[in-house]
Scaffold this motif. Structure first.
Motif, PDB file in Angstrom:
ATOM      1  N   GLU A   1      27.163  65.084  26.611  1.00 53.54           N
ATOM      2  CA  GLU A   1      25.641  64.532  26.398  1.00 53.54           C
ATOM      3  C   GLU A   1      26.275  63.450  27.207  1.00 53.54           C
ATOM      4  N   PRO A   2      24.450  62.945  27.802  1.00 51.18           N
ATOM      5  CA  PRO A   2      24.911  62.538  29.066  1.00 51.18           C
ATOM      6  C   PRO A   2      25.399  60.472  28.402  1.00 51.18           C
ATOM      7  N   LEU A   3      26.408  60.308  29.573  1.00 47.37           N
ATOM      8  CA  LEU A   3      25.713  58.751  29.347  1.00 47.37           C
ATOM      9  C   LEU A   3      25.038  57.752  29.961  1.00 47.37           C
ATOM     10  N   LYS A   4      24.509  56.864  29.808  1.00 49.34           N
ATOM     11  CA  LYS A   4      23.564  57.150  29.517  1.00 49.34           C
ATOM     12  C   LYS A   4      23.129  55.413  30.867  1.00 49.34           C
ATOM     13  N   SER A   5      22.834  55.560  31.572  1.00 50.85           N
ATOM     14  CA  SER A   5      22.452  54.220  33.012  1.00 50.85           C
ATOM     15  C   SER A   5      22.392  53.216  32.595  1.00 50.85           C
ATOM     16  N   GLY A   6      23.122  52.064  32.699  1.00 50.02           N
ATOM     17  CA  GLY A   6      22.125  50.769  31.947  1.00 50.02           C
ATOM     18  C   GLY A   6      23.505  50.366  30.897  1.00 50.02           C
ATOM     19  N   HIS A   7      23.994  51.167  29.935  1.00 45.67           N
ATOM     20  CA  HIS A   7      24.219  51.373  28.408  1.00 45.67           C
ATOM     21  C   HIS A   7      26.182  50.984  29.189  1.00 45.67           C
ATOM     22  N   GLN A   8      26.998  50.028  27.840  1.00 47.40           N
ATOM     23  CA  GLN A   8      28.118  50.173  27.748  1.00 47.40           C
ATOM     24  C   GLN A   8      29.003  51.413  26.254  1.00 47.40           C
ATOM     25  N   TYR A   9      30.237  51.341  27.253  1.00 43.57           N
ATOM     26  CA  TYR A   9      30.442  52.531  25.920  1.00 43.57           C
ATOM     27  C   TYR A   9      32.473  52.009  26.324  1.00 43.57           C
ATOM     28  N   TYR A  10      32.912  52.643  25.354  1.00 45.83           N
ATOM     29  CA  TYR A  10      34.275  52.349  25.522  1.00 45.83           C
ATOM     30  C   TYR A  10      34.772  54.232  25.388  1.00 45.83           C
ATOM     31  N   VAL A  11      36.042  53.788  26.195  1.00 48.73           N
ATOM     32  CA  VAL A  11      37.123  55.048  26.242  1.00 48.73           C
ATOM     33  C   VAL A  11      38.519  54.730  25.695  1.00 48.73           C
ATOM     34  N   SER A  12      38.513  55.170  24.976  1.00 47.34           N
ATOM     35  CA  SER A  12      40.234  55.344  23.859  1.00 47.34           C
ATOM     36  C   SER A  12      41.024  56.265  24.157  1.00 47.34           C
ATOM     37  N   ILE A  13      42.188  56.273  25.197  1.00 50.96           N
ATOM     38  CA  ILE A  13      42.759  57.150  24.985  1.00 50.96           C
ATOM     39  C   ILE A  13      44.535  56.552  24.838  1.00 50.96           C
ATOM     40  N   SER A  14      44.935  57.466  23.863  1.00 54.82           N
ATOM     41  CA  SER A  14      46.697  56.881  23.689  1.00 54.82           C
ATOM     42  C   SER A  14      47.382  57.487  24.640  1.00 54.82           C
ATOM     43  N   PHE A  15      48.760  57.708  24.280  1.00 52.22           N
ATOM     44  CA  PHE A  15      49.706  58.148  26.015  1.00 52.22           C
ATOM     45  C   PHE A  15      50.684  57.564  25.771  1.00 52.22           C
ATOM     46  N   LYS A  16      51.663  58.659  26.366  1.00 52.15           N
ATOM     47  CA  LYS A  16      53.176  58.153  26.499  1.00 52.15           C
ATOM     48  C   LYS A  16      53.817  58.126  27.502  1.00 52.15           C
ATOM     49  N   GLY A  17      54.499  57.710  27.916  1.00 60.29           N
ATOM     50  CA  GLY A  17      55.360  58.240  29.523  1.00 60.29           C
ATOM     51  C   GLY A  17      56.773  57.524  29.652  1.00 60.29           C
ATOM     52  N   VAL A  18      57.380  57.484  30.631  1.00 64.55           N
ATOM     53  CA  VAL A  18      58.744  56.991  30.417  1.00 64.55           C
ATOM     54  C   VAL A  18      59.226  55.962  31.423  1.00 64.55           C
ATOM     55  N   LEU A  19      59.771  54.967  30.927  1.00 66.74           N
ATOM     56  CA  LEU A  19      60.440  53.625  32.159  1.00 66.74           C
ATOM     57  C   LEU A  19      61.154  54.032  32.676  1.00 66.74           C
ATOM     58  N   ASN A  20      60.875  54.736  34.300  1.00 63.81           N
ATOM     59  CA  ASN A  20      60.924  55.326  35.422  1.00 63.81           C
ATOM     60  C   ASN A  20      62.730  54.508  35.798  1.00 63.81           C
ATOM     61  N   ASP A  21      63.608  55.215  36.527  1.00 68.39           N
ATOM     62  CA  ASP A  21      64.384  54.763  36.728  1.00 68.39           C
ATOM     63  C   ASP A  21      64.281  54.621  38.613  1.00 68.39           C
ATOM     64  N   LEU A  22      62.579  54.577  39.654  1.00 68.39           N
ATOM     65  CA  LEU A  22      62.538  54.480  40.393  1.00 68.39           C
ATOM     66  C   LEU A  22      61.820  53.877  40.916  1.00 68.39           C
ATOM     67  N   LEU A  23      61.576  51.927  40.364  1.00 65.28           N
ATOM     68  CA  LEU A  23      61.349  50.811  40.351  1.00 65.28           C
ATOM     69  C   LEU A  23      60.033  51.063  40.672  1.00 65.28           C
ATOM     70  N   GLN A  24      58.974  51.719  39.931  1.00 63.38           N
ATOM     71  CA  GLN A  24      57.653  52.080  40.112  1.00 63.38           C
ATOM     72  C   GLN A  24      56.776  52.526  39.431  1.00 63.38           C
ATOM     73  N   GLY A  25      55.664  51.809  39.098  1.00 63.47           N
ATOM     74  CA  GLY A  25      54.820  51.768  37.417  1.00 63.47           C
ATOM     75  C   GLY A  25      55.690  50.863  37.098  1.00 63.47           C
ATOM     76  N   PHE A  26      55.714  51.304  35.442  1.00 66.95           N
ATOM     77  CA  PHE A  26      56.477  51.301  34.593  1.00 66.95           C
ATOM     78  C   PHE A  26      58.079  51.580  34.654  1.00 66.95           C
ATOM     79  N   TYR A  27      58.784  50.415  34.943  1.00 65.20           N
ATOM     80  CA  TYR A  27      59.629  50.833  35.275  1.00 65.20           C
ATOM     81  C   TYR A  27      61.140  50.270  34.415  1.00 65.20           C
ATOM     82  N   ARG A  28      62.294  50.478  34.521  1.00 60.40           N
ATOM     83  CA  ARG A  28      63.736  49.694  33.688  1.00 60.40           C
ATOM     84  C   ARG A  28      64.108  49.347  34.916  1.00 60.40           C
ATOM     85  N   SER A  29      65.225  48.351  33.928  1.00 58.85           N
ATOM     86  CA  SER A  29      65.856  47.935  35.491  1.00 58.85           C
ATOM     87  C   SER A  29      66.839  47.174  34.105  1.00 58.85           C
TER      88      SER A  29
END
Length: 979
Positions: free
Chosen positions: A188-216
């Motif tokens: 269904e359409p999201l209507k112009s002039g309105h507000q909505y919430y987008v909720s996302i659950s996710f997982k990731g890796v603390l990488n060792d490439l010094l980019q994004g969310f990473y570990r040291s």
């Protein structure tokens, strides 16, 4: 900012992975269903192809995903009964060129605010994080899609709901890997002039490439301590949480971080409330932070560690507990520079606090995250009697640079990365003003020409340079322009503009610009418009001329002009011409590119005049009003971003003036540096006879100022690189030693308590060349001091070598020594607690003459747990290639271990670009260049962010090879006569 992905094996199998990892686990029942569906699709497709052959094909970038949705729920570590089940189709895009991709997000939806919750696991050893983001979006155009970014994230749940908490029906979610898009398709359409919430659950890796969310990590008594930290510029916030990851899409952010009870967390804003226990995770607590001001995603930052801090009011500096005492200098100058900027910009710093933190692993020099500035330890921490005076100045510059960004970049942000220079050029120029405010004795404004301007001119003389404001699309192209053009050239043209407007008008215009665009975004035209209004009001610019008209010639064109002044000694006139300066033009001078050039000139009577070359090729000034035997000097104080050439007679008049006893003192040190730099570069490409250029250097015997000497030595180092592998190197060596001999003996090898700061700089520059060229006294002094250190009872705690001479002593002793000296320095490197000292030792370790030692050093630089941090890999290559013995060795290593380098550092790492540059820019034979060309051509799609660097190295190498054929014999003849 002053630059091998792991899979998700440790996490639940039933997840959607948005990024480069692709895997799926499904139940047997679902697998059977998919198989039946697949067979049906094949049969259906066969029947429909004939009838529907005229239909439009599906986009080649689309990866469809079947998803089952769970209701919006609290973030927990345990899995729910309904998880996301996915099936991904690989993208086939070989025939689609990267530059054809439209990577910009649609503007039908814009973020208003984010609520982000993250739980990083950094002690259990799985190095993952769980998160949830809820984004309040504004719909500007009615749409059935929500498109945002996600990269290397596993998506568990997606929900869209309205203000009545009613969940809206989602048709499917697709993932376009190459554009890193996460697309939510609505029923269904999201209507112009309105507000909505987008909720996302996710997982990731603390990488060792010094980019994004990473570990040291760092060690305490052989125990490894872990840190979770961030580096988001330019496009890596999407690696930490799904978001609208473009600088123009500013929003407010409310962040919550989970951490162990014995650790701390910091983020952009102050904490609110008390820590709360994390459900189902004993010993973990939530820290909640105030909602931020509107800001771009790349400026979000958070760090979870066991660090301590020192405070000065709302200003805090964080470090490892054992390095906390090294934060005092930064804590002293940080608030002073901040106050200077508040006065300079006329706008108070808008956030309630500033945290600065030194990280053990960090890809860039520093990052200006709003309210939480992250640094490499070496550019934040200073230890008295260990860190050199050069380190002290470097720290002041980097802090000043990042604090300048709090206004230029953070308060007002470029609309898109094409105008990155609005951030980096301004911060690079203004950092000199900020550093000068706390260290006025260092002549920071004089040093600008050698630290920024001259280096920019070298890179910008290549055809493979680029415009300051340049169209960029994919992340590699964006990272590619974090270079001297955006930083140093950007700073240089701003300095030029400040001089032709005056500082007063420049400041007023900046204040007006910042206030008009604060908490928003801008393009360079917005700045030009504001400065035009101010300059017209203050009557410093012709009412018929705009700043845009002038400055577009500098930002939208590649390269810079060579201004040549031809004097007519009979009618007392001078004619100025302009053309593009190129290092490799094959005698086809570029006449078509023109600039608006502020011409300034003076004579022995100190009569200063100025004129505009208004986008014209020729400008003639009549009635110069000076005697025929008086020199003319153009580009006073080298405030203009251009090189200057003269007719031979005027060059000879300048040389005569320089060679008089104390005659050089009539020229400002900046102009003496300019004359040396311009003359040698003009000669290197055939604009000036080398005899004249080398005659300019003769006066150096009486030069004692740091800025001209640094300019001269940098330019003469080019001759060193060209001749060091030839039979005629002895002539170069003899001439240079003749120039610096008197100054070497005046400076001496040992420091005095009364030495000025710049005296130490001179000693470092002069003595390092003396030792490198084999001056016996220099080598003996260095070896004796190194041996005294080796024989001390506790060399890790007692080092009597002056901190300002260690660079020379370490390198020289390792160069003339063997394995014992190298191993001793390596052990000191591993044990050192001060990062400045570690960097000095690391560079010195590349001075060895033992090929096997250098080979091992290169090997260790890309080996896990060798003791060399990943962000220092490029420094090892720079150290080895600075050694003539190591140049070919490093290049062969690059070619042999290319795939390993890309895997270890990451294909998008700017370290890879630095390594390519180090290994290839000193080529001076066509055989070397052709070999590298073949290597690049065979792997062009693998170079990524390093591709432009590779092309620049090829162009520079070709220029070097031509230089050897055209000029080496002539220079050898000149040297033979003059030594």
């Amino acid at each position: 900012m002053t630059h091998a992905r792991e899979d998700f094996a440790v996490m639940e199998a039933t997840v959607t992975t948005f990024g480069k990892q692709r895997f799926v686990a499904v139940s047997k029942a679902l697998a059977l269903f998919i198989f039946i569906l697949f067979v049906g699709c094949i049969i259906g497709t066969a029947l429909l192809v004939y009838h529907l052959s005229s239909c439009q094909p599906i986009s080649k970038f689309e990866e469809t995903t079947l998803i089952v949705y769970d209701k919006h729920s609290d973030l927990e570590v345990t899995t729910t009964s309904e998880e996301v089940v996915t099936e991904s189709v690989s993208t086939t895009t070989e025939e689609i060129k990267t530059e054809e991709l439209d990577v910009r997000l649609p503007r039908s939806v814009k973020p208003h605010s984010y609520a982000i919750r993250l739980i990083p696991f950094i002690v259990e050893g799985n190095f993952t994080f769980h998160g949830e983001v809820t984004i309040l979006i504004n719909v500007t155009v009615t749409t059935f899609n929500v498109t945002l970014h996600a990269d290397d994230l596993a998506i568990d749940r997606v929900n869209v709901y309205d203000f009545n908490n009613e969940i809206l029906s989602i048709r499917q979610v697709t993932n376009e890997t190459r554009r890193q898009f996460l697309i939510i398709h609505m029923n269904e359409p999201l209507k112009s002039g309105h507000q909505y919430y987008v909720s996302i659950s996710f997982k990731g890796v603390l990488n060792d490439l010094l980019q994004g969310f990473y570990r040291s990590s760092y060690s305490v008594n052989n125990e490894l301590r872990w840190i979770a930290t961030t580096q988001f510029q330019a496009t890596d916030a999407r690696k930490a949480f799904p978001c609208f990851d473009e600088p123009a899409l500013k929003a407010r952010f409310q962040i919550s971080l989970a951490r162990l009870k014995n650790m701390t967390s910091i983020s952009n804003m102050p904490k609110i409330g008390s820590p709360e226990p994390v459900k189902n995770l004993p010993d973990y607590f939530w820290d909640h932070y105030e909602e931020s001001l509107p800001m771009s995603t790349y400026l979000i930052a958070f760090v979870i560690s066991d660090f301590d801090c020192l405070k000065n009011g709302s200003f805090s500096v964080w470090a490892r507990p054992s390095a906390l005492s090294q934060t005092k200098y930064s804590l002293q100058i940080g608030p002073q520079i901040l106050q200077f900027y508040e006065n300079f910009f006329g706008i108070k710093y808008p956030l309630p606090k500033i945290d600065m933190i030194g990280l053990p692993d960090f890809s860039a020099g520093a990052m200006e995250n709003w309210g939480l500035i992250t640094y490499r330890e070496s550019v934040l921490l200073y230890e008295e009697k260990v860190s050199s005076k050069a380190s002290l100045q470097r720290i002041a510059h980097v802090i000043a640079h990042e604090l300048a960004h709090q206004w230029f970049g953070n308060l007002v942000t470029p609309v898109w990365w094409s105008d990155l220079w609005l951030n980096e050029g301004f911060a690079t120029y203004v950092e000199c003003l900020g550093a000068n405010a706390v260290n006025p004795h260092l002549k920071e404004l004089d040093q600008f020409v050698i630290n920024e301007l001259h280096g920019a001119l070298v890179l910008d003389a290549l055809r493979t340079s680029h415009q300051i404001s340049i169209k960029v699309n994919n992340p590699d192209e964006i990272n590619d322009i974090f270079d001297r053009i955006s930083y140093s050239k950007g700073a240089s043209i701003l300095r030029m503009m400040q001089h032709f407007l005056s500082m007063r008008v420049f400041q007023k215009g900046l204040n007006r610009y910042l206030k008009s665009r604060m908490y928003s975004n801008a393009e360079q035209d917005d700045l030009w418009h504001t400065l035009t209004l101010q300059s017209h009001e203050d009557k410093v610019l012709d009412q018929n001329v705009t700043i845009k008209e002038i400055m577009d010639t500098w930002t939208l064109q590649t390269g810079f002009p060579l201004v040549t002044a031809y004097r007519n000694y009979e009618n007392d006139s001078v004619t100025f011409t302009q053309e593009r300066f190129l290092v490799n033009d094959d005698d086809q001078r570029s006449k078509s590119v023109l600039w608006w050039i502020p011409i300034t000139y003076t004579n022995p009577k100190n009569v200063l005049r100025s004129n505009w070359m208004r986008n014209e090729q020729i400008l003639t000034i009549h009635e110069l009003k000076q005697p025929k035997n008086h020199w003319l000097l153009v580009n006073v104080n080298q405030t203009g971003y251009y090189r200057v050439n003269y007719d031979p007679r005027n060059w000879n008049l300048i040389v005569q003036q320089l060679l008089k006893k104390n005659g050089h003192l009539v020229f400002d040190p900046k102009n003496r540096a300019q004359l040396l730099d311009d003359a040698l570069h003009l000669a290197s490409v055939g604009y000036l006879d080398y005899n004249i250029a080398l005659n300019v250097t003769k006066y150096l015997k009486q030069e004692r100022e740091y800025v001209p000497w640094k300019a001269a030595l940098t330019s003469l180092d080019y001759l060193y690189q060209m001749f060091v592998r030839t039979a005629h190197f002895d002539k170069y060596k003899k001439y240079l030693l003749d120039l610096l001999n008197d100054f070497y003996h005046e400076l001496g090898f040992n420091e005095s308590e009364n030495d000025q700061h710049l005296t130490s700089y001179n000693r470092l520059e002069i003595n390092s060349r003396a030792c490198r060229l084999g001056v016996r006294d220099c080598i003996i002094n260095a070896v004796q001091q190194f041996e005294s250190w080796r024989n001390s009872p506790d060399p890790d705690k007692r080092n009597l070598i002056s901190e300002n001479l260690r660079e020379i002593v370490y390198c020289t002793a390792i160069s003339v020594g063997g394995q014992e000296e190298w191993d001793f320095a390596w052990k000191r490197y591993l044990n050192a607690n001060v990062e400045n000292e570690k960097e000095t030792l690391l560079m010195a370790l590349g001075c060895s003459k033992e090929i096997w030692i250098l080979s091992r050093f290169l090997e260790w630089s890309i080996t896990e747990n060798s003791g060399i941090r990943k962000h220092d890999s490029a420094r090892v290559f720079a150290a080895v290639t600075s050694n003539p013995i190591g140049q070919q060795l490093a290049y062969r290593f690059l070619k042999t271990h290319w795939n390993r380098l890309r895997t270890y550092l990451g294909a998008s790492s700017m370290s890879l670009s630095s390594i390519v540059r180090s290994c290839t820019t000193k080529f001076n034979s066509q055989i070397e260049v052709d070999d590298f060309k073949m290597f690049v051509d065979a792997r062009e799609n693998e170079f990524g962010v390093a591709l432009r660097t590779a092309r620049q190295s090829i162009e520079q190498g070709e220029a070097n090879a031509k230089w050897m054929m055209r000029y080496s014999e002539k220079i050898v003849k000149w040297l033979s006569v003059n030594v």
